[in-house]
Design an enzyme around this catalytic site. Structure first.
Site, PDB file in Angstrom:
ATOM      1  CG  HIS A  30      87.201  14.427  74.253  1.00 45.06           C
ATOM      2  ND1 HIS A  30      86.005  14.589  73.169  1.00 45.06           N
ATOM      3  CD2 HIS A  30      87.625  13.555  73.073  1.00 45.06           C
ATOM      4  CE1 HIS A  30      86.267  14.561  72.400  1.00 45.06           C
ATOM      5  NE2 HIS A  30      87.258  13.518  72.065  1.00 45.06           N
TER       6      HIS A  30
HETATM    7  C1  BDR Z   1      84.863  10.215  75.290  1.00 45.95           C
HETATM    8  O1  BDR Z   1      85.883   8.641  74.864  1.00 45.95           O
HETATM    9  C2  BDR Z   1      86.948   8.615  75.421  1.00 45.95           C
HETATM   10  O2  BDR Z   1      87.710   8.310  74.289  1.00 45.95           O
HETATM   11  C3  BDR Z   1      87.331   9.754  76.302  1.00 45.95           C
HETATM   12  O3  BDR Z   1      88.399   9.665  76.652  1.00 45.95           O
HETATM   13  C4  BDR Z   1      86.232  10.688  76.415  1.00 45.95           C
HETATM   14  O4  BDR Z   1      85.638  10.256  77.800  1.00 45.95           O
HETATM   15  C5  BDR Z   1      85.159  10.267  74.477  1.00 45.95           C
HETATM   16  O5  BDR Z   1      83.989  10.698  73.201  1.00 45.95           O
END
Ligand code: BDR
Ligand code: CA
Length: 295
Positions: A238
């Site tokens: 992500h």
């Molecule tokens: C986001 O949530 C966190 O767990 C990850 O680091 C990312 O920023 C993904 O949904």
């Protein structure tokens, strides 16, 4: 360009940070930390460890230890109790700054020319909301915000919503409804960007500590034991999408949608035109990430 990273490392944050700190053109001037994937003391220590690993003098400023008016809900099932999936990094070579995240953001935005500072948001938006409410004149000087968060057409990963918005829906609403120059990179884009075992080999062949550490981090980021299955892919990468978008916007399919944030942090139809990334060119992004971590 000057940018400040707001982060809760976090396995995928760590990859984003190691990539971003190696790109002089991004001009990463500071990191601000927040509670999210894990508590604030751990996200701050991890940011310091990552700066040390990168050999970067980037100061780290602690921010909010909890969402606005809610309890923290750490994501230890994915990121572990250390936030880094058990990947052990050397201890930091210095301490966090005494200046808070919001004070750092306000000062740097005020000192720099107007419209010259970008915010790269990899975490719940608590610090940015606090900046908007406590220092609106400084916040008005932001050039643009690139934030990983939300789910537009995809299902969420925290009920109907995505973690960064769901962890602090009140903060998300303040930031997304503020009329900032904002590009949101939601699950619709990030779920297209994953790594497989061959990509880990490619990173390990880069010959840098940053790349081999990212290979270890991604290895810890497969759904448990799934990396043993041939052709299996990791969880979505992500947060690296944020600095990658800053450098390679042509690899993202951007649309403008009229949205708002509801009480659960879900994106629903609303009056705010927001630029959202709805797709990525994943092979090219993987190549750019490896290049940026290697050599
Ligand atoms: C986001 O949530 C966190 O767990 C990850 O680091 C990312 O920023 C993904 O949904
Ligand atoms: Ca994150």
């Amino acid at each position: 360009m000057t940018a400040i990273i707001d982060t809760d490392p976090g396995i995928d944050d760590a990859i984003a940070i190691l990539y971003a700190l190696r790109q002089p053109d991004l001009g990463i001037a500071a990191m601000t930390t927040v509670a999210g994937n894990i508590g604030l003391s751990v996200t701050t220590a991890n940011a310091l460890r990552l700066a040390a690993l990168a050999g970067a003098p980037t100061p780290v400023h602690p921010g909010a230890a909890a969402p606005l008016g809610r309890e923290p809900r750490p994501e230890t099932g994915i990121h572990g109790n250390d936030g880094l999936g058990g990947v052990v990094l050397a201890d930091p070579d210095r301490s966090a700054e005494a200046e808070s995240a919001v004070d750092c953001l306000a000062r740097r935005l005020t000192e720099a020319p107007e419209n010259s500072v970008d915010l790269f948001c990899l975490a719940p938006l608590t610090n940015i909301a606090n900046l908007l409410t406590s220092a609106p004149a400084a916040a008005a000087r932001i050039r643009r915000v690139i934030a990983m968060g939300g789910a537009v057409e995809e299902p969420g990963n925290m009920g109907r919503a995505e973690f960064n918005l769901a962890h602090d829906p009140e903060a998300a609403a303040i930031v997304l409804h503020a009329g900032l120059d904002l590009t949101l990179i939601p699950l619709d884009a990030t779920r297209q960007f994953r790594a497989d075992a061959a990509y880990l080999d490619r990173l390990r062949a880069c010959g840098t500590l940053a790349a081999s550490t990212c290979a270890d981090l991604i290895d810890a980021y497969f759904v448990q034991t799934a990396h043993q299955a041939k052709g299996a892919e990791s969880r979505p990468l992500h947060d690296p999408c944020v600095p990658l978008f800053a450098r390679h916007p042509e690899l993202f399919r951007i649309e403008t949608r009229n949205l708002q944030v509801d009480h659960d942090g879900a994106l629903v139809p609303g009056p705010h035109p927001i630029r959202v990334a709805m797709g990525v060119e994943a092979d090219a992004l993987r190549a750019r990430l490896a290049e940026g971590l290697g050599g």
